[in-house]
Design an enzyme around this catalytic site. Structure first.
Site, PDB file in Angstrom:
ATOM      1  N   ASP A 184       0.886  -1.173   0.000  1.00  0.00           N
ATOM      2  CA  ASP A 184       0.000   0.000   0.000  1.00  0.00           C
ATOM      3  C   ASP A 184       0.922   1.220   0.000  1.00  0.00           C
ATOM      4  O   ASP A 184       2.147   1.093   0.112  1.00  0.00           O
ATOM      5  CB  ASP A 184      -0.881  -0.017   1.264  1.00  0.00           C
ATOM      6  CG  ASP A 184      -1.780   1.208   1.355  1.00  0.00           C
ATOM      7  OD1 ASP A 184      -2.414   1.554   0.334  1.00  0.00           O
ATOM      8  OD2 ASP A 184      -1.846   1.842   2.418  1.00  0.00           O
ATOM      9  N   SER A 185       0.314   2.405  -0.062  1.00  0.00           N
ATOM     10  CA  SER A 185       1.129   3.613   0.042  1.00  0.00           C
ATOM     11  C   SER A 185       1.599   3.829   1.486  1.00  0.00           C
ATOM     12  O   SER A 185       2.600   4.493   1.715  1.00  0.00           O
ATOM     13  CB  SER A 185       0.306   4.829  -0.398  1.00  0.00           C
ATOM     14  OG  SER A 185      -0.832   4.963   0.433  1.00  0.00           O
ATOM     15  N   TYR A 236      -1.089   8.144  -2.763  1.00  0.00           N
ATOM     16  CA  TYR A 236      -1.236   7.700  -4.148  1.00  0.00           C
ATOM     17  C   TYR A 236      -2.477   8.315  -4.801  1.00  0.00           C
ATOM     18  O   TYR A 236      -2.555   8.426  -6.014  1.00  0.00           O
ATOM     19  CB  TYR A 236      -1.396   6.174  -4.191  1.00  0.00           C
ATOM     20  CG  TYR A 236      -0.115   5.377  -4.206  1.00  0.00           C
ATOM     21  CD1 TYR A 236       1.117   5.948  -3.886  1.00  0.00           C
ATOM     22  CD2 TYR A 236      -0.136   4.022  -4.546  1.00  0.00           C
ATOM     23  CE1 TYR A 236       2.282   5.184  -3.896  1.00  0.00           C
ATOM     24  CE2 TYR A 236       1.013   3.259  -4.561  1.00  0.00           C
ATOM     25  CZ  TYR A 236       2.219   3.835  -4.237  1.00  0.00           C
ATOM     26  OH  TYR A 236       3.361   3.082  -4.259  1.00  0.00           O
ATOM     27  N   CYS A 248      -4.147  -1.899  -1.907  1.00  0.00           N
ATOM     28  CA  CYS A 248      -4.327  -0.492  -2.273  1.00  0.00           C
ATOM     29  C   CYS A 248      -5.320  -0.435  -3.439  1.00  0.00           C
ATOM     30  O   CYS A 248      -5.061  -1.010  -4.504  1.00  0.00           O
ATOM     31  CB  CYS A 248      -2.977   0.073  -2.693  1.00  0.00           C
ATOM     32  SG  CYS A 248      -3.067   1.701  -3.460  1.00  0.00           S
ATOM     33  N   ASN A 249      -6.434   0.228  -3.209  1.00  0.00           N
ATOM     34  CA  ASN A 249      -7.455   0.323  -4.264  1.00  0.00           C
ATOM     35  C   ASN A 249      -6.991   1.159  -5.444  1.00  0.00           C
ATOM     36  O   ASN A 249      -7.328   0.878  -6.592  1.00  0.00           O
ATOM     37  CB  ASN A 249      -8.726   0.964  -3.693  1.00  0.00           C
ATOM     38  CG  ASN A 249      -9.452   0.051  -2.737  1.00  0.00           C
ATOM     39  OD1 ASN A 249     -10.340  -0.677  -3.134  1.00  0.00           O
ATOM     40  ND2 ASN A 249      -9.056   0.066  -1.483  1.00  0.00           N
ATOM     41  N   THR A 250      -6.231   2.224  -5.136  1.00  0.00           N
ATOM     42  CA  THR A 250      -5.795   3.116  -6.212  1.00  0.00           C
ATOM     43  C   THR A 250      -4.926   2.343  -7.203  1.00  0.00           C
ATOM     44  O   THR A 250      -5.107   2.449  -8.426  1.00  0.00           O
ATOM     45  CB  THR A 250      -5.032   4.319  -5.614  1.00  0.00           C
ATOM     46  OG1 THR A 250      -5.799   4.861  -4.528  1.00  0.00           O
ATOM     47  CG2 THR A 250      -4.787   5.385  -6.641  1.00  0.00           C
ATOM     48  N   GLU A 284      -2.710   9.035   8.135  1.00  0.00           N
ATOM     49  CA  GLU A 284      -1.244   8.885   8.207  1.00  0.00           C
ATOM     50  C   GLU A 284      -0.645   9.784   9.298  1.00  0.00           C
ATOM     51  O   GLU A 284       0.454   9.547   9.761  1.00  0.00           O
ATOM     52  CB  GLU A 284      -0.604   9.179   6.843  1.00  0.00           C
ATOM     53  CG  GLU A 284      -0.880   8.112   5.774  1.00  0.00           C
ATOM     54  CD  GLU A 284      -0.090   6.803   5.979  1.00  0.00           C
ATOM     55  OE1 GLU A 284       0.961   6.829   6.644  1.00  0.00           O
ATOM     56  OE2 GLU A 284      -0.551   5.754   5.477  1.00  0.00           O
ATOM     57  N   CYS A 299     -10.930   2.530  -0.216  1.00  0.00           N
ATOM     58  CA  CYS A 299      -9.516   2.814   0.050  1.00  0.00           C
ATOM     59  C   CYS A 299      -9.178   2.047   1.317  1.00  0.00           C
ATOM     60  O   CYS A 299      -9.956   2.091   2.286  1.00  0.00           O
ATOM     61  CB  CYS A 299      -9.304   4.314   0.263  1.00  0.00           C
ATOM     62  SG  CYS A 299      -7.662   4.726   0.922  1.00  0.00           S
ATOM     63  N   THR A 300      -8.050   1.344   1.309  1.00  0.00           N
ATOM     64  CA  THR A 300      -7.749   0.467   2.446  1.00  0.00           C
ATOM     65  C   THR A 300      -7.433   1.239   3.727  1.00  0.00           C
ATOM     66  O   THR A 300      -7.435   0.661   4.810  1.00  0.00           O
ATOM     67  CB  THR A 300      -6.576  -0.468   2.105  1.00  0.00           C
ATOM     68  OG1 THR A 300      -5.481   0.322   1.609  1.00  0.00           O
ATOM     69  CG2 THR A 300      -6.977  -1.489   1.073  1.00  0.00           C
ATOM     70  N   HIS A 301      -7.188   2.535   3.598  1.00  0.00           N
ATOM     71  CA  HIS A 301      -7.000   3.327   4.820  1.00  0.00           C
ATOM     72  C   HIS A 301      -8.317   3.493   5.594  1.00  0.00           C
ATOM     73  O   HIS A 301      -8.299   3.672   6.809  1.00  0.00           O
ATOM     74  CB  HIS A 301      -6.485   4.731   4.472  1.00  0.00           C
ATOM     75  CG  HIS A 301      -5.012   4.815   4.200  1.00  0.00           C
ATOM     76  ND1 HIS A 301      -4.446   4.372   3.030  1.00  0.00           N
ATOM     77  CD2 HIS A 301      -3.997   5.324   4.953  1.00  0.00           C
ATOM     78  CE1 HIS A 301      -3.135   4.598   3.069  1.00  0.00           C
ATOM     79  NE2 HIS A 301      -2.838   5.174   4.215  1.00  0.00           N
TER      80      HIS A 301
HETATM   81  N1  DGL Z   1      -4.772   2.963   0.661  1.00  0.00           N
HETATM   82  C1  DGL Z   1      -4.687   3.228  -0.730  1.00  0.00           C
HETATM   83  C2  DGL Z   1      -5.956   2.920  -1.443  1.00  0.00           C
HETATM   84  O1  DGL Z   1      -6.578   1.928  -1.094  1.00  0.00           O
HETATM   85  C3  DGL Z   1      -3.948   4.476  -1.160  1.00  0.00           C
HETATM   86  C4  DGL Z   1      -4.348   5.750  -0.514  1.00  0.00           C
HETATM   87  C5  DGL Z   1      -3.447   6.918  -0.915  1.00  0.00           C
HETATM   88  O2  DGL Z   1      -2.227   6.821  -0.775  1.00  0.00           O
HETATM   89  O3  DGL Z   1      -3.985   7.929  -1.373  1.00  0.00           O
HETATM   90  O4  DGL Z   1      -6.353   3.569  -2.383  1.00  0.00           O
END
Ligand code: DGL
Length: 282
Positions: free
Chosen positions: A21-22, A53, A84-86, A161, A193-195
């Site tokens: 992930d990011s 990301y 990471c979804n992105t 973050e 988004c996994t966050h």
């Molecule tokens: N957690 C990531 C996602 O699922 C990336 C989020 C990011 O860095 O913007 O998209």
């Protein structure tokens, strides 16, 4: 026949699964891996020098993802999961063609689960994921009758973050992002988004219990279980401790992730060639 078609080879089955992930978003996928595949060893990479990301272009994301998967293959990963979804929305299909290692993404497992969970579906995600339209297209492919509304949430990843989960600002921002979805009377909400599952305590206070929450991580890991079984890559022995790597500050990542992991991880830094670190990273 590729290396991944062979009958269970102990050297391959005991190899780690690489997830990336990011930043700390991938920990929500790691949590599912610990639940559903506790016997697998995991290699975790957070691209903290280049996050977020969600504001990057498709070319940048593809470039980063190639760096990371190439490194994971060098580390002997038997499978790579995009936590990471992105990356999944913007780069999965391309890198699946470029690398021999099996690579799994979040969009399809998440979309299938969303189409089962409701008819009026909200998706919260990074601006890049929303702009790709990947979730809407995938959900409509599963159920053409579904209605989908997507909201880009650029403030969430920086807040998470920075560890500001319980901060009043986070609640205000979340209320603002969710408002248009609630106004549509959604019956399911995808954490695109996994966050975002890290914000569950905030969402709890804002969403009605009628809204089904869909965390694609759960379904990605279920897909990984099926894939590992199919490819004879499932490990049956005990797992080795998860190894953590970041491109940015290892101590910062360790300090932040302790609240979700329940222990302070040992984190090492991996530096890709300087030319690959584009402006915008911290
Ligand atoms: N957690 C990531 C996602 O699922 C990336 C989020 C990011 O860095 O913007 O998209």
């Amino acid at each position: 026949m590729t290396a991944y078609d062979t009958l269970a080879d102990p050297r391959l089955t005991s190899a780690p699964i690489g997830i990336f992930d990011s930043g700390v978003g991938g920990l929500t996928v790691l949590r599912q891996l610990d639940r559903q595949l506790p016997q697998e060893s995991i290699l975790y990479f957070g691209d903290t020098a280049r996050l977020p990301y969600g504001n990057r272009t498709a070319d940048e994301i593809l470039h980063f993802v190639r760096d990371i998967i190439g490194w994971m293959v060098d580390q002997g990963a038997k499978m790579v999961m995009m936590a990471c979804n992105t990356s999944s929305a913007l780069a999965l299909e391309q890198v699946q063609q470029e690398f021999e290692v099996p690579i799994l993404g979040l969009i399809w497992p998440g979309a299938r689960a969303a189409a089962q969970a409701g008819q009026r579906i909200g998706v919260i995600a990074t601006p890049a994921t929303v702009a790709s339209d990947a979730y809407r297209q995938a959900i409509l492919e599963v159920n053409p009758q579904a209605q989908v509304w997507q909201v880009g949430c650029p403030a969430f990843v920086p807040l998470i973050e920075q560890g500001r989960i319980q901060h009043p600002e986070t609640r205000r921002v979340a209320a603002r992002y969710l408002q248009p979805l609630m106004a549509q009377g959604i019956d399911a909400l995808v954490y695109g988004c996994t966050h975002y599952p890290h914000l569950e305590p905030v969402f709890q206070t804002l969403l009605s219990s009628q809204v089904q929450r869909v965390d694609p991580a759960t379904h990605l890991v279920a897909a990984a279980v099926r894939e590992l079984t199919l490819l004879n890559l499932k490990h049956t022995g005990p797992a080795r401790p998860t190894r953590f790597y970041v491109s940015g500050d290892p101590q910062g990542f360790a300090d932040l992730s302790v609240r979700w992991l329940g222990y302070r991880p040992q984190v090492e830094q991996v530096v890709f060639s300087a030319a690959t670190v584009l402006p915008g990273g911290s």
